[in-house]
Scaffold this motif. Structure first.
Motif, PDB file in Angstrom:
ATOM      1  N   VAL A   1       0.865  -1.192   0.000  1.00 52.46           N
ATOM      2  CA  VAL A   1       0.000   0.000   0.000  1.00 52.46           C
ATOM      3  C   VAL A   1       0.895   1.234   0.000  1.00 52.46           C
ATOM      4  O   VAL A   1       1.619   1.500   0.956  1.00 52.46           O
ATOM      5  CB  VAL A   1      -0.937   0.024   1.219  1.00 52.46           C
ATOM      6  N   TYR A   2       0.860   1.973  -1.092  1.00 52.50           N
ATOM      7  CA  TYR A   2       1.663   3.183  -1.233  1.00 52.50           C
ATOM      8  C   TYR A   2       0.955   4.350  -0.546  1.00 52.50           C
ATOM      9  O   TYR A   2      -0.259   4.514  -0.681  1.00 52.50           O
ATOM     10  CB  TYR A   2       1.876   3.512  -2.713  1.00 52.50           C
ATOM     11  N   ILE A   3       1.720   5.149   0.170  1.00 49.75           N
ATOM     12  CA  ILE A   3       1.165   6.269   0.926  1.00 49.75           C
ATOM     13  C   ILE A   3       1.564   7.559   0.225  1.00 49.75           C
ATOM     14  O   ILE A   3       2.720   7.980   0.252  1.00 49.75           O
ATOM     15  CB  ILE A   3       1.671   6.277   2.380  1.00 49.75           C
ATOM     16  N   THR A   4       0.599   8.180  -0.428  1.00 47.89           N
ATOM     17  CA  THR A   4       0.862   9.383  -1.211  1.00 47.89           C
ATOM     18  C   THR A   4       1.254  10.554  -0.319  1.00 47.89           C
ATOM     19  O   THR A   4       0.669  10.766   0.742  1.00 47.89           O
ATOM     20  CB  THR A   4      -0.392   9.763  -2.026  1.00 47.89           C
ATOM     21  N   CYS A   5       2.227  11.314  -0.786  1.00 47.60           N
ATOM     22  CA  CYS A   5       2.697  12.497  -0.054  1.00 47.60           C
ATOM     23  C   CYS A   5       2.073  13.738  -0.684  1.00 47.60           C
ATOM     24  O   CYS A   5       2.341  14.058  -1.844  1.00 47.60           O
ATOM     25  CB  CYS A   5       4.216  12.577  -0.107  1.00 47.60           C
TER      26      CYS A   5
ATOM     27  N   TYR B   1      -0.010  -5.099   6.447  1.00 48.46           N
ATOM     28  CA  TYR B   1       0.223  -4.675   5.067  1.00 48.46           C
ATOM     29  C   TYR B   1       1.685  -4.277   4.885  1.00 48.46           C
ATOM     30  O   TYR B   1       2.432  -4.137   5.857  1.00 48.46           O
ATOM     31  CB  TYR B   1      -0.704  -3.505   4.702  1.00 48.46           C
ATOM     32  N   GLU B   2       2.085  -4.098   3.642  1.00 43.94           N
ATOM     33  CA  GLU B   2       3.434  -3.641   3.331  1.00 43.94           C
ATOM     34  C   GLU B   2       3.365  -2.147   2.996  1.00 43.94           C
ATOM     35  O   GLU B   2       2.996  -1.766   1.886  1.00 43.94           O
ATOM     36  CB  GLU B   2       4.005  -4.409   2.137  1.00 43.94           C
ATOM     37  N   PRO B   3       3.692  -1.281   3.953  1.00 46.77           N
ATOM     38  CA  PRO B   3       3.584   0.161   3.698  1.00 46.77           C
ATOM     39  C   PRO B   3       4.716   0.646   2.792  1.00 46.77           C
ATOM     40  O   PRO B   3       5.877   0.275   2.978  1.00 46.77           O
ATOM     41  CB  PRO B   3       3.701   0.776   5.101  1.00 46.77           C
ATOM     42  N   VAL B   4       4.352   1.475   1.815  1.00 43.51           N
ATOM     43  CA  VAL B   4       5.334   2.036   0.881  1.00 43.51           C
ATOM     44  C   VAL B   4       5.152   3.558   0.867  1.00 43.51           C
ATOM     45  O   VAL B   4       4.398   4.093   0.050  1.00 43.51           O
ATOM     46  CB  VAL B   4       5.165   1.465  -0.538  1.00 43.51           C
TER      47      VAL B   4
END
Length: 295
Positions: A53-57, A78-81
């Motif tokens: 799961v990509y975390i938008t900046c 989850y795999e945080p990205v």
């Protein structure tokens, strides 16, 4: 239905097509913002555990929100990205501190490294290469790094600069302990993606591509995102679908786009596309549900 083909042959073609699409959609990753994540108390009812799961900046937001989101995702399986937008930081030491906090609180092993949306950097860093060459990626044990790709070109960077940066990052990836991959901006039709992939493969790209797919949303919503993100020619595909004001509210799903890309990957030995990355433009539930149904 194609009445020119025998039913058994047609069923076989349809089964093959479904298998190709399912393979293309399997193991997809997806994006969230810290704010959108807060709306979902039980993420496991929407996204399967283990998903990247990509975390938008978002420019102007507190980076602590990104850290908190990464911490929650890790704790929930989850795999945080997290996105690391270098233009948002004053200098290299500030980026290093961000990595240290992410490592300490969320066990981060993967990041999405981007320049960021700021036209004027906050400090000394204007591009990702400046940070990569410091060696901090390896020093902090980051195992996987995503870099940005723009199949329809970047609205902020000249084509020759984009080409140089990708060649530089390919060479850097060979020296780094981390594995690198490209995560692209979303498009609405396959042709510009295929053309771009063939071009960068000819120019020496060897980094696997995670292709950006827009999740189901109204045509109006998709067009608004396309304008905000500088999406080029493929947005005309949507305009053709919205020939009247009433059709702007019609929900559009990426069925045709994914079918065409799945076929391209299956029939082109030099294809660089390795998996799908979902942009949940019409909501997290709708995008994840569509992707799981396709897979």
């Amino acid at each position: 239905m194609n009445f020119n083909k025998p039913i058994d042959e047609q069923n076989s073609v349809e089964c093959t097509q479904r298998r190709l699409i399912a393979k293309f959609c399997s193991n997809f990753s997806i994006e969230v913002t810290p704010k959108s994540l807060q709306k979902h108390r039980d993420l496991s009812s929407i996204i399967r555990k283990g998903t990247a799961v990509y975390i938008t900046c978002i420019p102007g937001t507190d980076f602590e929100d990104t850290i908190h989101a990464a911490e929650r995702l890790r704790n929930e399986g989850y795999e945080p990205v997290p996105h690391i937008a270098v233009r948002n930081f004053l200098d290299v030491s500030c980026v290093e501190l961000a990595l240290a906090r992410l490592k300490d609180r969320a066990g981060i092993e993967q990041i999405m490294l981007i320049a960021g949306g700021l036209s004027k950097p906050e400090g000394a860093l204007s591009n990702t290469m400046q940070f990569l060459e410091t060696g901090h990626i390896d020093r902090w044990g980051i195992k996987r790094v995503g870099i940005a790709g723009h199949p329809e070109g970047s609205p902020d960077i000249k084509p020759e600069e984009v080409r140089h940066a990708l060649q530089w990052k390919n060479e850097f990836a060979r020296r780094s302990d981390a594995s690198f991959h490209i995560v692209t901006q979303f498009c609405f039709e396959a042709e510009p993606i295929i053309t771009w992939d063939k071009t960068i493969q000819r120019e020496g790209n060897r980094l696997p591509i995670h292709i950006g797919i827009p999740g189901p949303a109204s045509i109006k919503t998709l067009l608004n995102y396309a304008k905000a993100c500088g999406i080029g020619a493929s947005s005309r595909f949507l305009v053709k679908q919205a020939r009247s004001v009433s059709k702007l509210l019609t929900r559009s799903a990426p069925d045709r786009l994914v079918r065409d890309l799945a076929n391209y990957r299956a029939t082109s030995p030099g294809c660089g596309i390795s998996q799908m990355h979902m942009f949940p433009l019409g909501g997290l539930e709708a995008s994840a549900s569509w992707a799981y149904a396709a897979a």
